[in-house]
Design a protein around this motif. Structure first.
Motif, mmCIF file in Angstrom:
data_model
loop_
_atom_site.group_PDB
_atom_site.id
_atom_site.type_symbol
_atom_site.label_atom_id
_atom_site.label_comp_id
_atom_site.label_asym_id
_atom_site.label_seq_id
_atom_site.Cartn_x
_atom_site.Cartn_y
_atom_site.Cartn_z
ATOM 1 N N ARG A 1 1.594 -5.474 -3.230
ATOM 2 C CA ARG A 1 2.647 -4.148 -2.987
ATOM 3 C C ARG A 1 2.196 -3.462 -4.327
ATOM 4 N NH1 ARG A 1 7.555 -5.808 -2.169
ATOM 5 N NH2 ARG A 1 6.921 -8.219 -3.361
ATOM 6 N N ALA B 1 3.237 0.672 -10.032
ATOM 7 C CA ALA B 1 3.035 1.607 -10.689
ATOM 8 C C ALA B 1 1.438 2.104 -10.525
ATOM 9 C CB ALA B 1 3.603 2.223 -12.033
ATOM 10 N N THR C 1 -3.635 -0.112 -12.500
ATOM 11 C CA THR C 1 -3.017 -0.661 -11.187
ATOM 12 C C THR C 1 -1.648 -1.343 -11.534
ATOM 13 O OG1 THR C 1 -4.466 0.699 -10.201
ATOM 14 C CG2 THR C 1 -2.322 -0.625 -8.893
ATOM 15 N N THR D 1 11.025 4.917 -9.505
ATOM 16 C CA THR D 1 10.536 6.860 -9.033
ATOM 17 C C THR D 1 11.985 7.055 -9.458
ATOM 18 O OG1 THR D 1 11.688 5.095 -6.915
ATOM 19 C CG2 THR D 1 10.117 5.345 -6.849
ATOM 20 N N ARG E 1 1.727 7.224 -10.049
ATOM 21 C CA ARG E 1 2.021 7.358 -8.628
ATOM 22 C C ARG E 1 3.051 5.893 -8.868
ATOM 23 N NH1 ARG E 1 -0.837 6.502 -3.459
ATOM 24 N NH2 ARG E 1 -1.200 8.894 -3.713
ATOM 25 N N VAL E 2 4.726 5.720 -8.673
ATOM 26 C CA VAL E 2 5.425 4.524 -8.708
ATOM 27 C C VAL E 2 6.239 4.471 -7.434
ATOM 28 C CG1 VAL E 2 8.117 3.707 -9.835
ATOM 29 C CG2 VAL E 2 5.914 5.249 -10.843
ATOM 30 N N TYR E 3 6.385 3.491 -7.001
ATOM 31 C CA TYR E 3 5.569 2.818 -5.625
ATOM 32 C C TYR E 3 7.495 2.079 -5.772
ATOM 33 C CZ TYR E 3 0.803 3.180 -5.175
ATOM 34 O OH TYR E 3 0.443 3.364 -4.575
ATOM 35 N N GLU E 4 7.856 2.490 -4.521
ATOM 36 C CA GLU E 4 9.601 1.614 -3.936
ATOM 37 C C GLU E 4 9.274 0.041 -3.173
ATOM 38 O OE1 GLU E 4 12.538 2.018 -4.751
ATOM 39 O OE2 GLU E 4 13.183 3.750 -4.930
ATOM 40 N N SER F 1 6.843 3.690 0.035
ATOM 41 C CA SER F 1 6.715 4.723 -0.463
ATOM 42 C C SER F 1 6.432 4.807 -0.959
ATOM 43 C CB SER F 1 7.945 5.278 -0.291
ATOM 44 O OG SER F 1 9.447 4.616 -0.227
ATOM 45 N N TRP F 2 6.856 6.310 -2.538
ATOM 46 C CA TRP F 2 6.203 6.362 -3.736
ATOM 47 C C TRP F 2 6.759 7.884 -4.175
ATOM 48 C CZ3 TRP F 2 1.759 6.303 0.119
ATOM 49 C CH2 TRP F 2 0.880 6.997 0.131
ATOM 50 N N GLU G 1 5.120 10.737 -6.629
ATOM 51 C CA GLU G 1 3.597 11.087 -7.648
ATOM 52 C C GLU G 1 3.773 12.117 -8.263
ATOM 53 O OE1 GLU G 1 -0.652 10.025 -6.162
ATOM 54 O OE2 GLU G 1 -0.244 12.448 -6.407
#
Length: 279
Positions: free
Chosen positions: A90, A93, A107, A145, A168-171, A175-176, A178
């Motif tokens: 998972r 970022a 990453t 995010t 890009r930052v992810y939850e 979901s993300w 960008e």
């Protein structure tokens, strides 16, 4: 890496190419016990055209303190494949920059794995490390995010062609958010801060020559084959001083070198698992 990479790294440290070979499991494996020798099977194969690290400038008028690497305090090696049962990680970022002669990507995964890849005409740098839990917690606080959502994409300059940066930052649910932007212009404060965090971590891993190298800590055996920073293949032919010193023979020219085992990671990028055909 050559002069092109060094100049661009200092002008703008920051790939849209996949890093699938560096993907992690959800919980990184425990490091091998300190008293347990690591053989050639734990040394990553050298990437084609690979490099050990990005060189730190030696000019006397440069403050060397700016190139210290506190971001890696407590980090450990990511030895071998980080995949378990085929499970992908998972991500937390992802930051990439495409320049005319250089592409870079970092990453950061939620399990602490950091993977970078830098590609230029004269070489490739692909490395991975695992951050300690406290450092990872700090990154999770900074890379959110919510902060990225505050920056509206329509107010950012996106070049039609040429250099392009993507953050890009992810939850936690996958979901993300960008944002794409021109890496050469000033940015809103919240976006600039998150970019700087990712750039600093990229710089740290790119410059590191120990924790990000699978050669560090490896115990050589006669017959092992290693790829040097100048892309030549050497074979271990003799161990001396109870293994503290190693004799290696170049397979492409009549050269033998003697290296302290503890210094092998300063000369070699990775392993060559398959010996060349000898006819």
């Amino acid at each position: 890496m050559g002069m092109i990479v060094r100049r661009l790294m200092w002008a703008l440290l920051a790939l849209s190419l996949p890093i699938s070979t560096l993907l992690a499991q959800q919980s990184p494996p425990d490091p091998p016990p300190a008293d347990q020798p690591r053989d050639i099977s734990t040394v990553d194969p050298a990437p084609l055209g690979g490099a050990i690290a990005v060189d730190i400038p030696e000019e006397s008028n440069i403050d060397q303190s700016q190139f210290e690497i506190p971001e890696l305090d407590g980090a450990r090696q990511a030895i071998g494949s980080q995949l378990v049962d085929g499970q992908l990680p998972r991500p937390l970022a992802d930051y990439s920059v495409r320049l005319p002669e250089l592409t870079q990507r970092i990453t950061l995964f939620r399990n602490g794995l950091v993977a970078i890849r830098i590609s230029a005409r004269d070489g490739v740098l692909a490395k991975k490390i695992i951050l300690p839990e406290d450092a990872l917690t700090n990154y999770q606080k900074e890379l959110t995010t919510a902060s990225l959502t505050d920056v509206q994409q329509q107010f950012l300059t996106v070049p039609i062609k040429g250099s392009l940066a993507t953050l890009r930052v992810y939850e936690g649910n996958g979901s993300w958010v960008e944002r794409k932007f021109d890496p050469t212009v000033m940015l809103p404060a919240s976006l600039a801060r998150q970019r700087t965090i990712m750039e600093d971590l990229l710089r740290a891993v790119a410059q590191d020559r120990e924790v990000s190298s699978s050669v560090a800590g490896y115990q050589p055996s006669v017959g092992d084959q290693l790829v040097s920073s100048d892309r030549k293949v050497y074979e271990v032919t003799r161990l001396m001083q109870s293994g503290a010193m190693v004799e290696l023979r170049c397979l492409s020219e009549p050269t033998r070198i003697f290296v302290a085992s503890k210094d092998l990671h300063n000369l070699f990028i990775g392993s060559r698992r398959t010996a060349p055909n000898k006819e």
